[in-house]
Design a protein around this motif. Sequence first.
Motif, mmCIF file in Angstrom:
data_model
loop_
_atom_site.group_PDB
_atom_site.id
_atom_site.type_symbol
_atom_site.label_atom_id
_atom_site.label_comp_id
_atom_site.label_asym_id
_atom_site.label_seq_id
_atom_site.Cartn_x
_atom_site.Cartn_y
_atom_site.Cartn_z
ATOM 1 N N LEU A 18 -4.729 -4.863 -7.043
ATOM 2 C CA LEU A 18 -3.543 -4.174 -7.579
ATOM 3 C C LEU A 18 -2.914 -3.274 -6.527
ATOM 4 O O LEU A 18 -1.688 -3.254 -6.348
ATOM 5 C CB LEU A 18 -3.936 -3.361 -8.812
ATOM 6 C CG LEU A 18 -4.300 -4.168 -10.075
ATOM 7 C CD1 LEU A 18 -4.753 -3.228 -11.177
ATOM 8 C CD2 LEU A 18 -3.110 -4.988 -10.541
ATOM 9 N N ILE A 19 -3.755 -2.501 -5.835
ATOM 10 C CA ILE A 19 -3.227 -1.596 -4.806
ATOM 11 C C ILE A 19 -2.575 -2.397 -3.683
ATOM 12 O O ILE A 19 -1.533 -2.020 -3.136
ATOM 13 C CB ILE A 19 -4.360 -0.695 -4.263
ATOM 14 C CG1 ILE A 19 -4.828 0.261 -5.361
ATOM 15 C CG2 ILE A 19 -3.886 0.086 -3.041
ATOM 16 C CD1 ILE A 19 -6.064 1.053 -4.986
ATOM 17 N N ILE A 73 -1.045 -5.360 -3.856
ATOM 18 C CA ILE A 73 0.264 -5.886 -4.261
ATOM 19 C C ILE A 73 1.298 -4.759 -4.318
ATOM 20 O O ILE A 73 2.443 -4.924 -3.883
ATOM 21 C CB ILE A 73 0.140 -6.591 -5.621
ATOM 22 C CG1 ILE A 73 -0.724 -7.857 -5.459
ATOM 23 C CG2 ILE A 73 1.512 -6.965 -6.161
ATOM 24 C CD1 ILE A 73 -0.986 -8.590 -6.736
ATOM 25 N N ILE A 74 0.876 -3.603 -4.840
ATOM 26 C CA ILE A 74 1.811 -2.466 -4.868
ATOM 27 C C ILE A 74 2.185 -2.059 -3.447
ATOM 28 O O ILE A 74 3.346 -1.726 -3.133
ATOM 29 C CB ILE A 74 1.179 -1.277 -5.636
ATOM 30 C CG1 ILE A 74 1.013 -1.658 -7.113
ATOM 31 C CG2 ILE A 74 2.027 -0.018 -5.499
ATOM 32 C CD1 ILE A 74 0.241 -0.629 -7.922
ATOM 33 N N GLY A 75 1.201 -2.076 -2.521
ATOM 34 C CA GLY A 75 1.476 -1.729 -1.130
ATOM 35 C C GLY A 75 2.459 -2.698 -0.483
ATOM 36 O O GLY A 75 3.297 -2.296 0.332
ATOM 37 N N VAL A 85 4.891 -4.246 -1.962
ATOM 38 C CA VAL A 85 6.233 -3.899 -2.442
ATOM 39 C C VAL A 85 6.733 -2.636 -1.745
ATOM 40 O O VAL A 85 7.906 -2.540 -1.347
ATOM 41 C CB VAL A 85 6.217 -3.725 -3.969
ATOM 42 C CG1 VAL A 85 7.581 -3.274 -4.468
ATOM 43 C CG2 VAL A 85 5.798 -5.018 -4.656
ATOM 44 N N LEU A 86 5.851 -1.628 -1.545
ATOM 45 C CA LEU A 86 6.256 -0.380 -0.902
ATOM 46 C C LEU A 86 6.642 -0.593 0.558
ATOM 47 O O LEU A 86 7.474 0.142 1.104
ATOM 48 C CB LEU A 86 5.127 0.649 -0.999
ATOM 49 C CG LEU A 86 4.827 1.189 -2.410
ATOM 50 C CD1 LEU A 86 3.637 2.132 -2.383
ATOM 51 C CD2 LEU A 86 6.054 1.908 -2.969
#
Length: 677
Positions: free
Chosen positions: A9-10, A12-14, A16-17
């Motif tokens: 999860l982290i 995939i979020i990274g 995007v960021l």
Amino acid sequence: MRIKDLVVLIGIIGIVLMMVVPVPIWLLDVLLIINISIALMIILVGMNTQDALEFSIFPSLLLITTLFRLALNVSTTRNILANAEAGNVVKTFGSFVAQGNIVVGFVVFIILVLVQFIVITKGSERVAEVAARFTLDAMPGKQMSIDADLNAGLINEQQAKERREKISKEADFYGAMDGASKFVKGDAIAGIIILIINILGGLIIGMTMKGMSISEAGQIYSILTIGDGLVSQIPALLISTAAGLIVTRASSEGNLAHDLTSQILSYPKLLYIVAGTITVLGIFTPIHLATTLPIAAVLAFAARKMQQNLVRKQAQVDLLEEEQQIEEVRSPESVISLLQVDPIEFEFGYGLIPLADTQQGGDLLDRIILIRRQCALELGLVVPVIRIRDNIQLKPNEYVIKIKGNMVARGELLLNHYLAMSPGIEDDSITGIDTLEPAFGLPALWIDEAVKERAELSGYTVVDPPSVVATHLTEVIKRHAHELLGRQETRSLIENVKESYPALVDDLIPNVLTIGDVQKVLVKLLREKISIRDLVTILESLADYGTYTKDPEILTEYVRQALSRQITQQFASTGDSLKVITVGPMLEKKIAESVQQSDQGSYLALDPSSTQMIYQRLSDQVTKLIQSGQQPVVLTSPTIRMYLRQLLERTMQDIPVLSYSELEPNVEIQSMGVVNL
């Protein structure tokens, strides 16, 4: 939530960021190396999978890696345009590939993009699309096959459930791969667009904001742009190749390396041809032998080693098979196979091997096929497969015929001779080896080729050895046909009729008679050489009279009366009269009075003296008829036919016994003699 779930999860979020937040150059280098590592890992996993479903996460992984590359493209583009720098990884790729020549760098980058976009991605997309379509089309048939195996007891409920889930997953996988291939195509297009943006944007920013000359700005930004494109497109090319490997691989027992070595390199002789071709190429073309000869030598050496390995593997397989055979013989279950009895066997001595050897011109196998067809047409019986084998315990020219493991006939052949049977008038010039014709026991001679033509001109019937065997085998099958018809064979015949006459079969079995009852009637017909080919008429008669009696003897009489046209044509040709031996009224009365009833049915109980008298007087009449060249047929009333047949079954089995009800009204009957007391 577990740690590995949080990491995903982290991550995939990274990703995007990264498209929004600037990434430090040192971290960008680390992420680019991670991107290359992931691409290498994916292609290696794709090469080592045996089935596409072993890497079922690949479509989702393809989307994530594409998003990761695009995020890295955004981050490197931001650094290139803002700082004229993108880290050591991008700079190294650009400088190393371009080698100081920007044009070469651009050409290499364009080639990589075109290879990925036009060749690999396009092909993988098409294969995934076709595979998805075919998988969906085949789903109903596979589901029906699973249901059939489940109903037949070949698999259990759990195995059926697992197979259904696999079919569903295959359809979902190829459908997802069809869509995921579009991501890679879009990534290739995006790479070209980003390349143009970096070049144009770099030139504008370098000249207007950083005070660079056009040559200086072109040199710096071109190298960085080429490096950025290569560091992005090389992992993309690896992942596209992995996608192509997965969708083009069929299910196998090994990985890609195993399949390549076991399938492509399984023909060492072809490598010798390749080595020879390479050598000829070096001799007759400007390519020097110094280039081609080492390659040819390596290929020849590899072919030699492969050939040795194949011989070694074959020896190991042969040894393993021998050990398995020895183990099977030692196992307690090995004797079970010995209990199997072949319905018909034909054994012969080693001197008759040319009869069955096609390489020596033997046509026995073809003749047996014709015999089975002939028996099917004449008797309506499907003759089982005839087992043919040589037997060193027999004499060289001897053969035996077995029914269910028991010998029923034997004969002897001389392969280089012909069997000649006299027409009744002997010719002293026809000389040979005295013998008996095996099928009918007639006196005959074995003659050689030199006497054959003279024997034919003298009216002798001359037959070659294969025809003698075929005739003998045919007669033995006809004589013992009733022994070859069991309940299983009867069921097969009835199932064949059921395809065209389902109402008839459903009405008869099992409501009126069982399979065993029908089999008993058919056996009695075959015992008297009455064809059962017209099985529809037979079953119709059994359905009509089976409600009144279950006695197979009586049912057989009703069936014979229903087959009157067939029986009449069998013993009297159309337009000819039927010459018979009739049973006198005194004998009929004696037989009728001697019938006894029991719990198992009725039977004939005659005193020995009366039985002997009947045999003697009937034998005299039969001899007279045979001497006049006629086939002996006994004709009696319907009420005692089956009892008279029982009486004659052991001593005069080949003499047909008919009743008046079994003959057509238009046939002319001529009595050649009367048997009476």
